[in-house]
Write a protein that holds these residues in place. Structure first.
Motif, short mmCIF file in Angstrom:
data_model
loop_
_atom_site.label_atom_id
_atom_site.label_comp_id
_atom_site.label_asym_id
_atom_site.label_seq_id
_atom_site.Cartn_x
_atom_site.Cartn_y
_atom_site.Cartn_z
N PRO A 1 -8.61 2.01 1.98
CA PRO A 1 -7.71 2.52 3.23
C PRO A 1 -8.22 1.58 4.48
CG PRO A 1 -8.31 4.16 1.85
CD PRO A 1 -9.17 3.24 1.31
N SER A 2 -7.25 1.27 4.97
CA SER A 2 -7.42 0.32 6.47
C SER A 2 -8.62 -0.67 6.15
CB SER A 2 -7.77 1.34 7.54
OG SER A 2 -6.97 2.34 7.71
N ASP B 1 0.94 -1.23 0.05
CA ASP B 1 0.06 -0.15 0.15
C ASP B 1 0.96 1.25 0.09
OD1 ASP B 1 -1.84 -1.92 0.03
OD2 ASP B 1 -2.59 -1.33 2.29
N GLU C 1 1.86 4.48 0.55
CA GLU C 1 1.43 5.71 1.24
C GLU C 1 2.38 6.27 2.18
OE1 GLU C 1 -1.88 3.42 2.91
OE2 GLU C 1 -0.83 3.54 4.84
N HIS D 1 3.66 -1.87 3.99
CA HIS D 1 3.68 -0.41 3.50
C HIS D 1 5.03 0.00 3.71
CE1 HIS D 1 -0.27 -1.12 5.84
NE2 HIS D 1 -0.88 -0.39 5.08
N HIS E 1 -6.76 8.68 1.55
CA HIS E 1 -6.81 7.89 2.73
C HIS E 1 -7.83 8.06 3.76
CE1 HIS E 1 -4.92 4.79 5.06
NE2 HIS E 1 -4.21 4.19 3.98
N HIS F 1 -5.26 3.10 -4.52
CA HIS F 1 -5.50 3.00 -3.00
C HIS F 1 -6.48 4.08 -2.68
CE1 HIS F 1 -4.89 1.77 1.10
NE2 HIS F 1 -4.04 2.47 1.44
#
Ligand SMILES: [Zn+2]
Length: 274
Positions: free
Chosen positions: A119-120, A8, A10, A224, A83, A79
């Motif tokens: 996200p998450s 991911d 980010e 990540h 976020h 993604h």
């Protein structure tokens, strides 16, 4: 057999434990360039290919990084842009965020993006409507479902392996590629990425990957860039959040190297020939 590696893409501050962890309008130290270059080197050294779920915010700030990932032979997927948790957005806010993110990434790479990850892991019982929007936006697959239950995310009743989700009585064309779990005492247990990857010892992770492979399925590892960066600045988080965000960060790169040396990895697009 091959397994699947996903990143991911980010920054170190993109966390959703509570609403005000980060503000995309503020300027923060850039850590993603160095961390991603390190990942690309490790993947090249170990002949691993990956799917990078790129945050629109990152693509906008670092277009050359996205081109470098493509040049190294990896898959680019989305993604979203900012976020934000899906279940805290309206369907139209979500559609706007994702279509903007998809367009930005496609403008950089010049081809269409097939996959999306929330996200998450925020496709939960409250936000199943997101699947239909993703399909309408032209996505071929989604990799946002975690078939477990936690206080932040999870869809505990979801199948453990790829499936076509049903929404509003229709079976969608979109392929859902859920995150890996192992079955222990009738429960799905996570192991393959993030906090779980950092917290579990290498032999346990290796055994779990082999267990999934014995079921005839690839394990889907997710990490990540910040997870191989022990020197990143620290966010203001509660004790529990800090544990989830930073536990095991010192040993994560070495553990990843061991996993890369032991198992073969490819991207979602290549594995499923999408
Ligand atoms: Zn993320």
């Amino acid at each position: 057999m091959k397994n699947i590696l996903t990143i991911d893409l980010e920054e170190w501050f993109h966390a959703n434990y509570h609403d005000d962890v980060f503000d995309n309008q503020k300027s923060y130290e850039v850590r993603i360039l160095r961390n991603t270059e390190r990942l690309l080197t490790l993947f090249e050294e170990n002949k691993a290919q990956a799917t990078f779920f790129v945050l629109g915010y990152v693509a906008e700030k670092h277009p050359q990084l996205i081109r470098d990932i493509v040049a190294a032979g990896h898959e680019i997927a989305s993604h979203g842009y900012a976020h934000q948790l899906i279940y805290k957005q309206t369907p139209s806010e979500f559609k706007e965020d994702v279509s903007q993110a998809k367009q930005r990434v496609e403008d950089i790479i010049g081809t269409s993006v097939k996959g999306y990850r929330a996200p998450s892991w925020s496709i939960t019982p409250k936000s199943l409507w997101a699947w239909e929007i993703l399909q309408d936006l032209g996505f071929v697959y989604d990799a946002s479902v975690f078939p477990i239950e936690t206080y932040l995310y999870g869809l505990p009743t979801a199948p453990r392996f790829p499936y076509h989700p049903k929404y509003n009585g229709k079976i969608l064309k979109l392929l859902e590629v859920p995150s890996s779990t192992v079955r222990v005492l009738n429960k799905n247990l996570p192991f393959a990425g993030g906090f779980y990857f950092r917290a579990l010892p290498y032999p346990v992770i290796a055994q779990c990957i082999k267990t999934v492979n014995k079921e005839g399925q690839p394990a889907i590892v997710y990490l990540h860039p910040r997870e191989i960066d022990p020197n990143q600045p620290r966010l203001t988080l509660s004790g529990k959040e800090s544990l989830i965000h930073y536990y095991g960060i010192n040993g994560c790169e070495q553990k990843l190297i061991r996993v890369l040396k032991k198992f073969e990895f490819t991207s979602i697009e290549k594995y499923y020939r999408l």
